[in-house]
Design a protein around this motif. Sequence first.
Motif, PDB file in Angstrom:
ATOM      1  N   LEU A  50       0.979  -1.072  -0.206  1.00 17.79           N
ATOM      2  CA  LEU A  50      -0.089  -0.063   0.295  1.00 17.79           C
ATOM      3  C   LEU A  50       0.983   1.303  -0.099  1.00 17.79           C
ATOM      4  O   LEU A  50       1.906   1.496   0.451  1.00 17.79           O
ATOM      5  CB  LEU A  50      -1.073   0.010   1.271  1.00 17.79           C
ATOM      6  N   PRO A  51       0.450   2.228  -0.545  1.00 15.19           N
ATOM      7  CA  PRO A  51       1.336   3.494  -0.793  1.00 15.19           C
ATOM      8  C   PRO A  51       1.627   4.148   0.637  1.00 15.19           C
ATOM      9  O   PRO A  51       2.545   4.938   0.854  1.00 15.19           O
ATOM     10  CB  PRO A  51       0.359   4.472  -1.530  1.00 15.19           C
ATOM     11  N   ASP A  52       0.711   3.976   1.601  1.00 13.71           N
ATOM     12  CA  ASP A  52       1.000   4.681   3.224  1.00 13.71           C
ATOM     13  C   ASP A  52       1.480   3.544   3.880  1.00 13.71           C
ATOM     14  O   ASP A  52       1.187   3.856   5.201  1.00 13.71           O
ATOM     15  CB  ASP A  52      -0.362   5.303   3.594  1.00 13.71           C
ATOM     16  N   ARG A  53       2.129   2.442   3.512  1.00 11.71           N
ATOM     17  CA  ARG A  53       2.801   1.527   4.227  1.00 11.71           C
ATOM     18  C   ARG A  53       3.812   2.031   5.186  1.00 11.71           C
ATOM     19  O   ARG A  53       4.636   2.770   4.839  1.00 11.71           O
ATOM     20  CB  ARG A  53       3.347   0.427   3.153  1.00 11.71           C
ATOM     21  N   ARG A  54       3.617   1.731   6.476  1.00  9.54           N
ATOM     22  CA  ARG A  54       4.487   2.218   7.671  1.00  9.54           C
ATOM     23  C   ARG A  54       5.939   1.532   7.625  1.00  9.54           C
ATOM     24  O   ARG A  54       5.691   0.137   7.625  1.00  9.54           O
ATOM     25  CB  ARG A  54       3.914   2.057   9.191  1.00  9.54           C
ATOM     26  N   VAL A  55       6.777   1.951   7.779  1.00  7.09           N
ATOM     27  CA  VAL A  55       8.045   1.374   8.270  1.00  7.09           C
ATOM     28  C   VAL A  55       8.756   2.214   9.405  1.00  7.09           C
ATOM     29  O   VAL A  55       8.466   3.257   9.761  1.00  7.09           O
ATOM     30  CB  VAL A  55       9.230   1.664   7.035  1.00  7.09           C
ATOM     31  N   THR A  56       9.556   1.494   9.942  1.00  5.80           N
ATOM     32  CA  THR A  56      10.392   2.122  11.315  1.00  5.80           C
ATOM     33  C   THR A  56      11.917   2.523  10.686  1.00  5.80           C
ATOM     34  O   THR A  56      12.251   1.530  10.349  1.00  5.80           O
ATOM     35  CB  THR A  56      10.236   1.398  12.277  1.00  5.80           C
ATOM     36  N   ILE A  57      12.495   3.635  10.983  1.00  7.27           N
ATOM     37  CA  ILE A  57      13.710   3.897  10.875  1.00  7.27           C
ATOM     38  C   ILE A  57      14.380   3.801  12.176  1.00  7.27           C
ATOM     39  O   ILE A  57      14.213   4.373  13.073  1.00  7.27           O
ATOM     40  CB  ILE A  57      13.905   5.284  10.158  1.00  7.27           C
ATOM     41  N   LEU A  58      15.363   2.704  12.110  1.00  3.27           N
ATOM     42  CA  LEU A  58      15.944   2.548  13.270  1.00  3.27           C
ATOM     43  C   LEU A  58      17.532   3.115  13.173  1.00  3.27           C
ATOM     44  O   LEU A  58      18.158   2.964  12.250  1.00  3.27           O
ATOM     45  CB  LEU A  58      16.250   0.961  13.617  1.00  3.27           C
ATOM     46  N   VAL A  59      17.954   4.114  13.846  1.00  2.00           N
ATOM     47  CA  VAL A  59      19.253   4.690  13.904  1.00  2.00           C
ATOM     48  C   VAL A  59      20.091   4.185  15.087  1.00  2.00           C
ATOM     49  O   VAL A  59      19.760   4.486  16.216  1.00  2.00           O
ATOM     50  CB  VAL A  59      19.077   6.275  13.865  1.00  2.00           C
ATOM     51  N   ARG A  60      21.139   3.264  14.866  1.00  6.95           N
ATOM     52  CA  ARG A  60      22.096   2.957  15.856  1.00  6.95           C
ATOM     53  C   ARG A  60      22.915   4.123  15.886  1.00  6.95           C
ATOM     54  O   ARG A  60      23.971   4.216  15.324  1.00  6.95           O
ATOM     55  CB  ARG A  60      22.611   1.765  15.225  1.00  6.95           C
ATOM     56  N   VAL A  61      22.921   4.719  17.120  1.00  3.83           N
ATOM     57  CA  VAL A  61      23.665   5.993  17.222  1.00  3.83           C
ATOM     58  C   VAL A  61      25.121   5.837  17.754  1.00  3.83           C
ATOM     59  O   VAL A  61      25.565   4.930  18.756  1.00  3.83           O
ATOM     60  CB  VAL A  61      23.294   6.941  18.536  1.00  3.83           C
ATOM     61  N   SER A  62      26.274   6.185  16.863  1.00  6.10           N
ATOM     62  CA  SER A  62      27.595   5.812  17.240  1.00  6.10           C
ATOM     63  C   SER A  62      28.261   7.130  17.898  1.00  6.10           C
ATOM     64  O   SER A  62      29.277   7.021  18.171  1.00  6.10           O
ATOM     65  CB  SER A  62      28.152   5.536  15.860  1.00  6.10           C
ATOM     66  N   ARG A  63      27.452   8.305  17.730  1.00  5.54           N
ATOM     67  CA  ARG A  63      28.060   9.443  18.200  1.00  5.54           C
ATOM     68  C   ARG A  63      27.265  10.443  18.582  1.00  5.54           C
ATOM     69  O   ARG A  63      26.219  10.738  17.893  1.00  5.54           O
ATOM     70  CB  ARG A  63      29.222  10.269  17.093  1.00  5.54           C
ATOM     71  N   LEU A  64      27.427  11.131  19.796  1.00  7.37           N
ATOM     72  CA  LEU A  64      26.580  11.989  20.316  1.00  7.37           C
ATOM     73  C   LEU A  64      27.418  13.269  20.454  1.00  7.37           C
ATOM     74  O   LEU A  64      28.518  13.177  21.044  1.00  7.37           O
ATOM     75  CB  LEU A  64      25.886  11.674  21.433  1.00  7.37           C
ATOM     76  N   TYR A  65      26.854  14.525  20.337  1.00 11.24           N
ATOM     77  CA  TYR A  65      27.623  15.695  20.523  1.00 11.24           C
ATOM     78  C   TYR A  65      26.606  16.734  20.517  1.00 11.24           C
ATOM     79  O   TYR A  65      25.583  16.715  20.058  1.00 11.24           O
ATOM     80  CB  TYR A  65      28.763  16.065  19.595  1.00 11.24           C
ATOM     81  N   GLY A  66      26.999  18.025  21.296  1.00 15.02           N
ATOM     82  CA  GLY A  66      26.245  19.238  21.256  1.00 15.02           C
ATOM     83  C   GLY A  66      26.662  20.109  22.443  1.00 15.02           C
ATOM     84  O   GLY A  66      27.702  19.641  23.049  1.00 15.02           O
ATOM     85  N   THR A  67      26.334  21.203  22.463  1.00 14.95           N
ATOM     86  CA  THR A  67      26.751  22.233  23.415  1.00 14.95           C
ATOM     87  C   THR A  67      25.489  22.847  24.070  1.00 14.95           C
ATOM     88  O   THR A  67      24.359  22.838  23.674  1.00 14.95           O
ATOM     89  CB  THR A  67      27.455  23.329  22.596  1.00 14.95           C
ATOM     90  N   ALA A  68      25.938  23.618  25.127  1.00 10.61           N
ATOM     91  CA  ALA A  68      25.022  24.736  25.780  1.00 10.61           C
ATOM     92  C   ALA A  68      25.915  25.699  26.229  1.00 10.61           C
ATOM     93  O   ALA A  68      26.882  25.906  26.236  1.00 10.61           O
ATOM     94  CB  ALA A  68      24.412  23.894  27.068  1.00 10.61           C
ATOM     95  N   LEU A  69      25.082  26.805  26.369  1.00 10.34           N
ATOM     96  CA  LEU A  69      25.566  28.282  26.718  1.00 10.34           C
ATOM     97  C   LEU A  69      25.037  28.368  27.973  1.00 10.34           C
ATOM     98  O   LEU A  69      23.754  28.706  28.079  1.00 10.34           O
ATOM     99  CB  LEU A  69      25.220  29.301  25.858  1.00 10.34           C
ATOM    100  N   ASP A  70      25.789  28.458  29.054  1.00  9.01           N
ATOM    101  CA  ASP A  70      25.207  28.785  30.288  1.00  9.01           C
ATOM    102  C   ASP A  70      25.446  30.146  30.686  1.00  9.01           C
ATOM    103  O   ASP A  70      26.449  30.733  30.884  1.00  9.01           O
ATOM    104  CB  ASP A  70      26.327  27.956  31.332  1.00  9.01           C
ATOM    105  N   VAL A  71      24.282  30.905  30.507  1.00 13.33           N
ATOM    106  CA  VAL A  71      24.258  32.375  30.718  1.00 13.33           C
ATOM    107  C   VAL A  71      23.726  32.723  32.066  1.00 13.33           C
ATOM    108  O   VAL A  71      22.828  32.000  32.627  1.00 13.33           O
ATOM    109  CB  VAL A  71      23.300  32.906  29.553  1.00 13.33           C
ATOM    110  N   PRO A  72      24.359  33.268  32.714  1.00 10.44           N
ATOM    111  CA  PRO A  72      24.160  33.849  34.223  1.00 10.44           C
ATOM    112  C   PRO A  72      22.812  34.587  34.287  1.00 10.44           C
ATOM    113  O   PRO A  72      22.527  35.152  33.392  1.00 10.44           O
ATOM    114  CB  PRO A  72      25.301  34.820  34.638  1.00 10.44           C
ATOM    115  N   ALA A  73      21.908  34.222  35.184  1.00  9.24           N
ATOM    116  CA  ALA A  73      20.846  35.080  35.137  1.00  9.24           C
ATOM    117  C   ALA A  73      20.949  36.325  35.719  1.00  9.24           C
ATOM    118  O   ALA A  73      21.745  36.750  36.404  1.00  9.24           O
ATOM    119  CB  ALA A  73      20.057  34.139  36.526  1.00  9.24           C
ATOM    120  N   GLN A  74      19.933  37.088  34.967  1.00 11.79           N
ATOM    121  CA  GLN A  74      20.116  38.456  35.159  1.00 11.79           C
ATOM    122  C   GLN A  74      18.926  38.828  36.480  1.00 11.79           C
ATOM    123  O   GLN A  74      18.077  38.357  36.666  1.00 11.79           O
ATOM    124  CB  GLN A  74      19.621  39.281  34.013  1.00 11.79           C
ATOM    125  N   ASN A  75      19.676  39.847  37.283  1.00 10.55           N
ATOM    126  CA  ASN A  75      18.822  40.167  38.512  1.00 10.55           C
ATOM    127  C   ASN A  75      17.892  41.046  37.785  1.00 10.55           C
ATOM    128  O   ASN A  75      17.701  41.703  37.320  1.00 10.55           O
ATOM    129  CB  ASN A  75      19.840  40.964  39.493  1.00 10.55           C
TER     130      ASN A  75
END
Length: 146
Positions: free
Chosen positions: A121-146
Amino acid sequence: MSEYLATETTPGTTPNDGPAPRALTDQELSELLSQQQFGVLASVRRTGHPHLSTVLYDWNAEERVLRISSTADRLKVRQLRRDPHTSLHVSGPDIWSFAVAEGEAEIVDPADGRAPGEHSLPDRRVTILVRVSRLYGTALDVPAQN
């Protein structure tokens, strides 16, 4: 020399006195992936250019696997069958944080066991499995303003 280039900075700051982004730990990255449900999946076009799709995903931290539901006829599925290299970008709770999960995709299609000559069927569901080999990312710790 421009004033910007001549400005000295202390470690952990930028020339405009703001904090530098910090790399997120593997635990923080996994938590960010668990807390969100939408991300942008990148696959590779035949031309080598990236193709981006907003997707709903499920993260299994223990298995380090992303699960994404799609339909068999979608461009991302066809591209991942040809070249399984993929990345998922997830935004954090603020505009400064993000996580990226890289890995190889496997398309799990329940219809792969169908009888010869049987059409899917054209709307046949499939599952994409991604086996994660690498994770990365950042955050910016901004001090709270008074």
